[in-house]
Enzyme design. Structure first.
Site, PDB file in Angstrom:
ATOM      1  N   HIS A   1       0.361  -0.978   0.056  1.00  0.00           N
ATOM      2  CA  HIS A   1      -0.126  -0.292   0.151  1.00  0.00           C
ATOM      3  C   HIS A   1       1.064   1.408   0.098  1.00  0.00           C
ATOM      4  O   HIS A   1       2.066   1.231   0.964  1.00  0.00           O
ATOM      5  CB  HIS A   1      -0.612  -0.095   1.567  1.00  0.00           C
ATOM      6  CG  HIS A   1      -0.310   0.135   2.732  1.00  0.00           C
ATOM      7  ND1 HIS A   1      -0.216   1.167   3.004  1.00  0.00           N
ATOM      8  CD2 HIS A   1       0.138  -1.119   3.354  1.00  0.00           C
ATOM      9  CE1 HIS A   1       0.757   0.478   4.521  1.00  0.00           C
ATOM     10  NE2 HIS A   1       0.462  -0.116   3.980  1.00  0.00           N
TER      11      HIS A   1
ATOM     12  N   ASP B   1       6.541   2.174   6.766  1.00  0.00           N
ATOM     13  CA  ASP B   1       5.110   1.388   7.239  1.00  0.00           C
ATOM     14  C   ASP B   1       4.231   2.119   6.059  1.00  0.00           C
ATOM     15  O   ASP B   1       3.795   2.693   6.353  1.00  0.00           O
ATOM     16  CB  ASP B   1       4.582   0.568   7.752  1.00  0.00           C
ATOM     17  CG  ASP B   1       2.865   0.122   7.748  1.00  0.00           C
ATOM     18  OD1 ASP B   1       2.870  -0.046   7.066  1.00  0.00           O
ATOM     19  OD2 ASP B   1       2.460   0.366   8.533  1.00  0.00           O
TER      20      ASP B   1
ATOM     21  N   GLU C   1      -4.704   0.757   3.165  1.00  0.00           N
ATOM     22  CA  GLU C   1      -4.863  -0.075   3.533  1.00  0.00           C
ATOM     23  C   GLU C   1      -4.928   0.302   5.151  1.00  0.00           C
ATOM     24  O   GLU C   1      -5.307  -0.389   6.549  1.00  0.00           O
ATOM     25  CB  GLU C   1      -3.348  -0.921   3.863  1.00  0.00           C
ATOM     26  CG  GLU C   1      -3.159  -2.256   4.535  1.00  0.00           C
ATOM     27  CD  GLU C   1      -2.396  -1.650   5.629  1.00  0.00           C
ATOM     28  OE1 GLU C   1      -2.105  -2.849   6.129  1.00  0.00           O
ATOM     29  OE2 GLU C   1      -2.134  -0.554   5.374  1.00  0.00           O
ATOM     30  N   GLU C   2      -4.094   1.757   5.918  1.00  0.00           N
ATOM     31  CA  GLU C   2      -4.092   2.098   7.161  1.00  0.00           C
ATOM     32  C   GLU C   2      -5.633   1.896   7.754  1.00  0.00           C
ATOM     33  O   GLU C   2      -5.586   2.389   8.754  1.00  0.00           O
ATOM     34  CB  GLU C   2      -3.537   3.788   7.197  1.00  0.00           C
ATOM     35  CG  GLU C   2      -1.978   2.959   6.822  1.00  0.00           C
ATOM     36  CD  GLU C   2      -0.923   2.547   7.694  1.00  0.00           C
ATOM     37  OE1 GLU C   2      -2.029   2.079   8.519  1.00  0.00           O
ATOM     38  OE2 GLU C   2      -0.072   2.059   7.430  1.00  0.00           O
TER      39      GLU C   2
ATOM     40  N   ASP D   1       4.328  -6.143   3.381  1.00  0.00           N
ATOM     41  CA  ASP D   1       3.999  -5.296   5.003  1.00  0.00           C
ATOM     42  C   ASP D   1       5.880  -5.507   5.648  1.00  0.00           C
ATOM     43  O   ASP D   1       6.693  -5.914   5.056  1.00  0.00           O
ATOM     44  CB  ASP D   1       2.586  -4.625   5.259  1.00  0.00           C
ATOM     45  CG  ASP D   1       1.697  -3.876   5.931  1.00  0.00           C
ATOM     46  OD1 ASP D   1       3.117  -2.881   5.796  1.00  0.00           O
ATOM     47  OD2 ASP D   1       1.007  -3.541   4.822  1.00  0.00           O
TER      48      ASP D   1
ATOM     49  N   HIS E   1       4.888   2.091  12.817  1.00  0.00           N
ATOM     50  CA  HIS E   1       3.811   3.064  13.477  1.00  0.00           C
ATOM     51  C   HIS E   1       4.228   4.002  14.254  1.00  0.00           C
ATOM     52  O   HIS E   1       3.954   4.912  14.620  1.00  0.00           O
ATOM     53  CB  HIS E   1       2.647   3.023  13.896  1.00  0.00           C
ATOM     54  CG  HIS E   1       1.862   2.262  12.972  1.00  0.00           C
ATOM     55  ND1 HIS E   1       0.388   2.044  13.392  1.00  0.00           N
ATOM     56  CD2 HIS E   1       1.948   1.757  11.721  1.00  0.00           C
ATOM     57  CE1 HIS E   1      -0.255   1.544  11.987  1.00  0.00           C
ATOM     58  NE2 HIS E   1       1.142   1.050  11.231  1.00  0.00           N
TER      59      HIS E   1
END
Length: 399
Positions: A76, A193, A226-227, A247, A327
């Site tokens: 993504h 990410d 995606e997030e 990922d 994250h």
């Protein structure tokens, strides 16, 4: 039995260049048009045909010897970010997160606010940011999105001034990645990410340019949401029989992921990945001398989950590059990115192990098996036990 497929060499300089370029393009979920344009332009340079969905998910196709039973590889382009929740009386902005991430990692971040009149720079700060004013209270104040605010670098001392600037509730806030590429191979940045996953997919596609055609079509998918959980829900072609998501793995205490080599996920919070596809990927790693390990992610889902939930009957797997502090202030190593890209080339060129998957429906003939033979164990030997281990008496009672 998986037939060994030679991995292809990866141009690490190209991978690094693509990651640097991707990180320079803000792309929080909902604000992805520019990064989509970048990926499409790179696909054109690689001479790979592609199509876009209405909102911008990308599907590129590497033609194989047949279309049925095609493979998909997905990552993504969207990242974490924030939105303006309110214009505050003090001329600052209340925020809500885009995606799931902690406000403690937002504190001190430089950022850009995108509004209809243009863009403004700013900083996310805790409500009590001045040690000269609040003393020890700056350390004792709570952490969370209600306890931070965005200071806009413009003349805005109250809410009406923010309105005159053109800033509105709902405007997108992109957090600066602040990337560092170190000589020892480590890369430190926000938004690895999954900008790193996109970059390594492009590197794998580049390596496959001069390779023989794969046995089946390979669709390279780049999703845009995606997030927030949507992911690959609407971009998957009907001919696809298996999908490998790319990922980040979580290299943290209690996890088995690593910042080196490939980490293959056996399961995430949505359940186990496909038994046969996961085993095949591990076998390809062993056959190609690609370092790998397996992990289970308890608080994690990827593009594959959204595809399954949307009704796609495809085998799914997840291959990852280990990310420390996912994250947050993330760190990876180029060794992992190169290793995952190598695995993707081997997977793309590997033979079809389950011919029945060419068609979505069929009889029992050719259906897979999971009847593993009994494990072979050597006879019990008392010498295997610790010296003071209590052995039972002849009548079965404890010694």
């Amino acid at each position: 039995m998986t037939t060994p497929t030679p991995r292809l060499p990866i141009d690490v300089d190209y991978l690094r260049q693509q990651l640097q370029a991707l990180l320079s393009i803000p792309s929080p979920t909902g604000y992805t048009d520019q990064v989509v344009r970048h990926v499409c332009q790179e696909l054109e340079r690689l001479h790979l045909p592609y199509v876009l969905t209405r909102r911008g998910a990308i599907r590129a196709r590497l033609a194989g010897e047949r279309a049925e039973g095609a493979r998909a590889i997905v990552s993504h382009v969207d990242t974490l970010g924030a939105q303006v929740k309110a214009l505050k009386p003090n001329g600052r902005l209340e925020l809500v997160p885009i995606g799931s991430w902690s406000a403690r990692f937002a504190e001190g971040a430089r950022c850009t606010i995108f509004c209809e009149k243009g863009s403004y720079r700013g900083t996310v700060l805790p409500l009590k940011a001045s040690g000269h004013t609040f003393a020890d209270e700056i350390d004792s104040q709570p952490s969370g999105w209600p306890h931070v605010e965005l200071r806009v670098d413009a003349f805005a001392m109250d809410a009406p001034a923010l309105e005159r600037l053109g800033i509105e509730v709902g405007d997108t806030v992109a957090i600066d990645p602040q990337p560092e590429f170190l000589d020892n191979g480590f890369i430190v940045s926000r938004h690895l990410d999954n900008k790193a996953g996109v970059a390594l997919m492009l590197a794998a596609m580049r390596a496959l340019q001069d390779a023989p055609p794969p046995p089946v079509d390979v669709h390279w998918l780049f999703t845009i949401s995606e997030e927030v959980g949507h992911g690959a829900s609407s971009v998957l072609p009907a001919d696809v029989a298996s999908m490998v998501a790319v990922d980040n793995g979580t290299s943290a205490p209690g996890q088995n992921s690593s910042e080196f080599g490939v980490t293959i996920a056996a399961a995430d919070m949505t359940g186990p990945f496909d038994f046969h596809l996961t085993r095949k990927l591990a076998a390809l790693c062993r056959a190609n001398d690609i370092r790998y390990r397996k992990d289970v992610f308890r608080y994690y889902r990827s593009d594959s989950a959204s595809a399954i939930e949307a009704g796609a009957d495809v085998r799914t797997a997840l291959v990852t590059f280990g990310v420390d502090a996912s994250h947050g202030y993330e760190r990876i190593h180029m060794h992992a990115l190169r290793s995952v890209a190598e695995l993707l080339t081997a997977h793309a060129l590997s033979k079809v192990e389950i011919p029945r998957d060419y068609q979505p429906f069929g009889s029992l003939q050719g259906f897979t098996r999971q009847d593993a033979p009994p494990a072979q164990q050597r006879p019990f030997d008392e010498e295997d036990l610790p010296p003071d281990y209590p052995l039972p008496e002849a009548d079965g009672s404890a010694a």
